[in-house]
Design a protein around this motif. Structure first.
Motif, mmCIF file in Angstrom:
data_model
loop_
_atom_site.group_PDB
_atom_site.id
_atom_site.type_symbol
_atom_site.label_atom_id
_atom_site.label_comp_id
_atom_site.label_asym_id
_atom_site.label_seq_id
_atom_site.Cartn_x
_atom_site.Cartn_y
_atom_site.Cartn_z
ATOM 1 N N THR A 175 8.124 0.358 3.530
ATOM 2 C CA THR A 175 8.621 1.645 3.059
ATOM 3 C C THR A 175 7.473 2.509 2.560
ATOM 4 O O THR A 175 6.434 2.013 2.135
ATOM 5 N N ARG A 176 7.697 3.810 2.610
ATOM 6 C CA ARG A 176 6.678 4.744 2.137
ATOM 7 C C ARG A 176 6.428 4.571 0.643
ATOM 8 O O ARG A 176 5.286 4.577 0.192
ATOM 9 N N ARG A 177 7.494 4.426 -0.134
ATOM 10 C CA ARG A 177 7.329 4.326 -1.589
ATOM 11 C C ARG A 177 6.439 3.146 -1.960
ATOM 12 O O ARG A 177 5.481 3.296 -2.732
ATOM 13 N N THR A 179 4.392 1.462 -0.059
ATOM 14 C CA THR A 179 3.064 1.606 0.529
ATOM 15 C C THR A 179 2.213 2.570 -0.284
ATOM 16 O O THR A 179 1.032 2.305 -0.553
ATOM 17 N N GLU A 180 2.786 3.684 -0.700
ATOM 18 C CA GLU A 180 2.029 4.672 -1.466
ATOM 19 C C GLU A 180 1.520 4.091 -2.774
ATOM 20 O O GLU A 180 0.356 4.283 -3.146
ATOM 21 N N MET A 218 2.312 3.208 10.017
ATOM 22 C CA MET A 218 2.683 4.046 8.883
ATOM 23 C C MET A 218 1.814 3.705 7.673
ATOM 24 O O MET A 218 1.389 4.602 6.932
ATOM 25 N N ARG A 221 -1.425 5.542 8.127
ATOM 26 C CA ARG A 221 -1.282 6.993 7.910
ATOM 27 C C ARG A 221 -1.271 7.324 6.421
ATOM 28 O O ARG A 221 -1.929 8.263 5.970
ATOM 29 N N ILE A 222 -0.533 6.541 5.663
ATOM 30 C CA ILE A 222 -0.467 6.776 4.222
ATOM 31 C C ILE A 222 -1.820 6.461 3.575
ATOM 32 O O ILE A 222 -2.262 7.164 2.651
#
Length: 384
Positions: A175-177, A179-180, A218, A221-222
């Protein structure tokens, strides 16, 4: 007097019980000398507990872990009753799951931080012998691994028509969250360090398989998006299979390494060989409000009750717990105590007189308890 602080102890299975008991001896010694009000809440649990009671741990264990200021975990895992593989729960999870994976998810311990440092006097294990010494200054890095999702999220299952398993599915979730926040932590960690041993440059290495996997694409990218916010930190992306080679050939290249959960789990096991093995390797599971600290070795059933396993990883995990608590509570006495524990370990290791079999071989090995006593003796020589 500093505190009070409560440390939940989860000895778990096998030698986990033994090494946590030794770490407690060290913690009690440093707390006494440094005037820290450190309290312990020992919670039984694990695979052996499950085999006896039918559940992982007592009913109030989850609350007690959440209420503690920090958690010290031993080891989880035990052979099944029939002798075939690891003991499992009826729901398909490993027995003792609650204490390790359950805490990571329930307490949102999103980051697994593993410092990899070769202490002077410790021999690396790459050669498979105890005869080669790698220059300590070449091995000093930190691995930061996402800790709550990926293949460990538990999404998947087995299709077994007629009771015969035919299809097994494990779904990888990125997930983006998550990963960030893990990538930002990696860059923030790099800002606090002195850079890679080879050139002194702050560097974050992202380890993925983005030529094949969507989740890794992804992740990269992040990594590039957030990395642009840290112009003083170099960044590089490396395929996980190539990284395993370079890690062994040129460890001095690496400063901070960040990876998704599964890849991070594998490469940190390899990295432990650079620092003398799992008896020297610490895992820090941390989130915004909670922290759980552990040696990365397993329960080692064949060594149980023999007073021979290395307690140093667990002792160093206890030191990391104190330093983490220090940052949370702005209490310098805790960081000082953690530093003194690490300094005592360094002294014992550098002397080379009281070490376990994994570091010096069985012929001249000291016992688990003797190593702990030597660490405590060094602690008592230097007062805060």
């Amino acid at each position: 007097m500093s505190g009070p602080y409560t440390l939940a102890l989860l000895p778990g299975d096998g030698v986990g019980v033994e090494v946590v008991a030794q770490a407690r001896r060290v913690l009690e010694a440093v707390a006494h000398h440094d005037r820290i009000d450190l309290r312990f809440d020992e919670i039984p649990g694990g695979a052996q507990y499950f085999l006896e009671h039918g559940h992982d741990w007592p009913e109030d264990a989850e609350r007690r872990c959440a209420d503690a200021d920090a958690i010290l975990l031993g080891a989880i895992g035990w052979p099944s009753s029939d002798g075939h593989g690891t003991a499992m729960r009826p729901d398909g999870k490993m027995a003792g799951w609650s204490a390790i994976v359950g805490n990571r998810i329930g307490l949102d311990l999103y980051a697994n931080i593993r410092p990899v440092k070769l202490l002077p006097g410790v021999r690396h294990l790459i050669s498979g012998t105890h005869k080669q010494v790698w220059s300590p200054e070449n091995v000093d890095m930190v691995f930061i691994r996402e800790n709550t999702e990926d293949l460990y999220s538990g999404s998947g299952g087995i299709l077994a028509p007629g009771g015969d398993a035919q299809v097994a599915i494990d779904t990888r979730i990125i997930t983006r969250r998550s990963t960030e926040r893990i990538i930002r932590l990696a860059f923030e960690t790099a800002l606090k360090r002195g850079g890679a041993p080879t050139d002194g440059k702050r560097r974050v290495t992202c380890v993925v398989k983005d030529n094949i996997l969507h989740g890794c694409r992804m992740f990269v990218r992040i990594f590039e998006e957030l990395g642009a916010e840290y112009p003083t930190v170099q960044r590089e992306v490396v395929l996980v299979d190539a990284f395993t080679q370079w890690l062994v050939r040129r460890p001095e290249q690496y400063d901070v390494v960040v990876a998704p959960n599964m890849f991070g789990d594998i490469i940190t096991e390899l990295a432990s060989a650079l620092q003398g093995g799992m008896g020297m390797s610490v895992g820090c599971n941390v989130g915004t409000r909670h922290g759980m600290f552990e040696p990365i070795h397993g329960s080692a059933p064949k060594h149980v009750g023999r007073n021979r396993v290395n307690p140093i990883a667990t002792v160093l995990a206890a030191a990391e717990a104190l330093r983490w608590l220090s940052a949370r509570h702005s209490d310098g006495s805790l960081s000082s105590a953690g530093d003194r524990i690490e300094a005592a370990v360094r002294t014992v290791v550098s002397k080379g007189q009281t070490l376990t079999y994994d570091l010096v071989g069985p012929e001249v090995a000291a016992s688990t308890s003797a190593v702990t006593t030597a660490i405590i003796d060094e602690l008592e020589l230097v007062h805060p």
